[in-house]
Design a protein around this motif. Structure first.
Motif, mmCIF file in Angstrom:
data_model
loop_
_atom_site.group_PDB
_atom_site.id
_atom_site.type_symbol
_atom_site.label_atom_id
_atom_site.label_comp_id
_atom_site.label_asym_id
_atom_site.label_seq_id
_atom_site.Cartn_x
_atom_site.Cartn_y
_atom_site.Cartn_z
ATOM 1 N N ASP A 91 0.446 -1.085 0.165
ATOM 2 C CA ASP A 91 -0.420 -0.472 -0.057
ATOM 3 C C ASP A 91 0.877 0.948 -0.660
ATOM 4 O OD1 ASP A 91 -1.531 1.820 1.125
ATOM 5 O OD2 ASP A 91 -2.339 1.596 2.260
ATOM 6 N N LEU A 92 1.179 2.112 -0.627
ATOM 7 C CA LEU A 92 1.472 3.340 -1.042
ATOM 8 C C LEU A 92 1.268 4.729 -0.130
ATOM 9 C CD1 LEU A 92 2.596 3.045 -5.266
ATOM 10 C CD2 LEU A 92 3.954 2.945 -3.260
ATOM 11 N N THR A 93 -0.251 4.446 -0.365
ATOM 12 C CA THR A 93 -0.091 5.474 1.678
ATOM 13 C C THR A 93 0.262 5.581 2.478
ATOM 14 O OG1 THR A 93 -2.213 5.826 -0.538
ATOM 15 C CG2 THR A 93 -2.311 6.666 2.096
ATOM 16 N N ASN A 94 -0.370 3.883 2.313
ATOM 17 C CA ASN A 94 -0.131 3.664 4.500
ATOM 18 C C ASN A 94 0.915 2.085 4.151
ATOM 19 O OD1 ASN A 94 -0.222 3.916 7.479
ATOM 20 N ND2 ASN A 94 -2.344 2.361 7.114
ATOM 21 N N GLY A 146 5.854 5.177 -6.131
ATOM 22 C CA GLY A 146 4.935 6.057 -5.494
ATOM 23 C C GLY A 146 6.061 6.361 -5.176
ATOM 24 N N ARG A 147 5.930 7.628 -3.641
ATOM 25 C CA ARG A 147 7.289 8.829 -3.161
ATOM 26 C C ARG A 147 8.819 7.873 -2.625
ATOM 27 N NH1 ARG A 147 8.441 9.341 2.505
ATOM 28 N NH2 ARG A 147 7.551 7.977 3.605
ATOM 29 N N ARG A 182 4.896 0.374 -5.635
ATOM 30 C CA ARG A 182 4.039 -1.416 -5.450
ATOM 31 C C ARG A 182 3.490 -2.237 -6.299
ATOM 32 N NH1 ARG A 182 -0.916 -2.837 -6.936
ATOM 33 N NH2 ARG A 182 -1.591 -0.649 -8.433
#
Length: 159
Positions: A28-31, A82-83, A114
């Motif tokens: 999960d790139l967000t979390n 992602g970042r 991801r």
């Protein structure tokens, strides 16, 4: 750096460092809560050590193109990038990989990524393991990758 490419780092000149890219693979790139580490099977000095999969940027490639290609070659899957896990002490966020007699002149840029599709280890790796922030020190990392662990640990801890 926010997605900008480092064109001067891909120069073939002797004085310019060679750029390497790596992926901290997360579900999960967000979390992100765990990262897929891979264990090298070669070269001899790196055999058995753990790393962020990736490789060298080839002439004419952007760092992101190289990351997509390297993960496809090494793990047989695609990725969403992602970042960047940026080095706070480097203007472009890259990490110096020099360690003793190995990797002289190499700098690495690392991103959270991801994976999608089935992950299949190629000949460069003998094992893969998902590690939480608390488990990052449970494996022996390549010398150049150790310095990235505090930044990764913060990302896996929601910071």
């Amino acid at each position: 750096m926010g997605g900008e490419e480092v064109s001067d780092m891909t120069s073939e000149s002797e004085s310019a460092p060679r750029l390497v890219v790596g992926a901290a693979l997360v579900a999960d790139l967000t979390n992100p809560s765990g990262v897929l580490a891979t264990q090298r099977s070669y070269p001899e000095w790196a055999d058995g050590l753990w790393e962020f999969p990736g490789g060298k940027v080839e002439p004419g490639e952007t760092s992101r193109e190289a990351l997509h290609r390297e993960i496809s070659e090494e793990l047989g899957c695609g990725i969403d990038i992602g970042r960047q896990l940026a080095n706070p002490d480097s203007p472009d966020g890259s990490w110096d990989l020099s360690s003793g007699e190995h990797n002289a002149g190499l700098r690495m840029m690392v991103w959270l990524a991801r994976p999608f599709g089935e992950i299949t280890l190629g000949p460069a790796h003998r094992d893969a393991r998902v590690l939480t922030a608390a488990e990052l020190d449970s494996v022996k990392w390549l010398p150049g990758d150790i310095q990235i662990l505090p930044v990764l640990r913060a990302a896996l801890s929601g910071r």
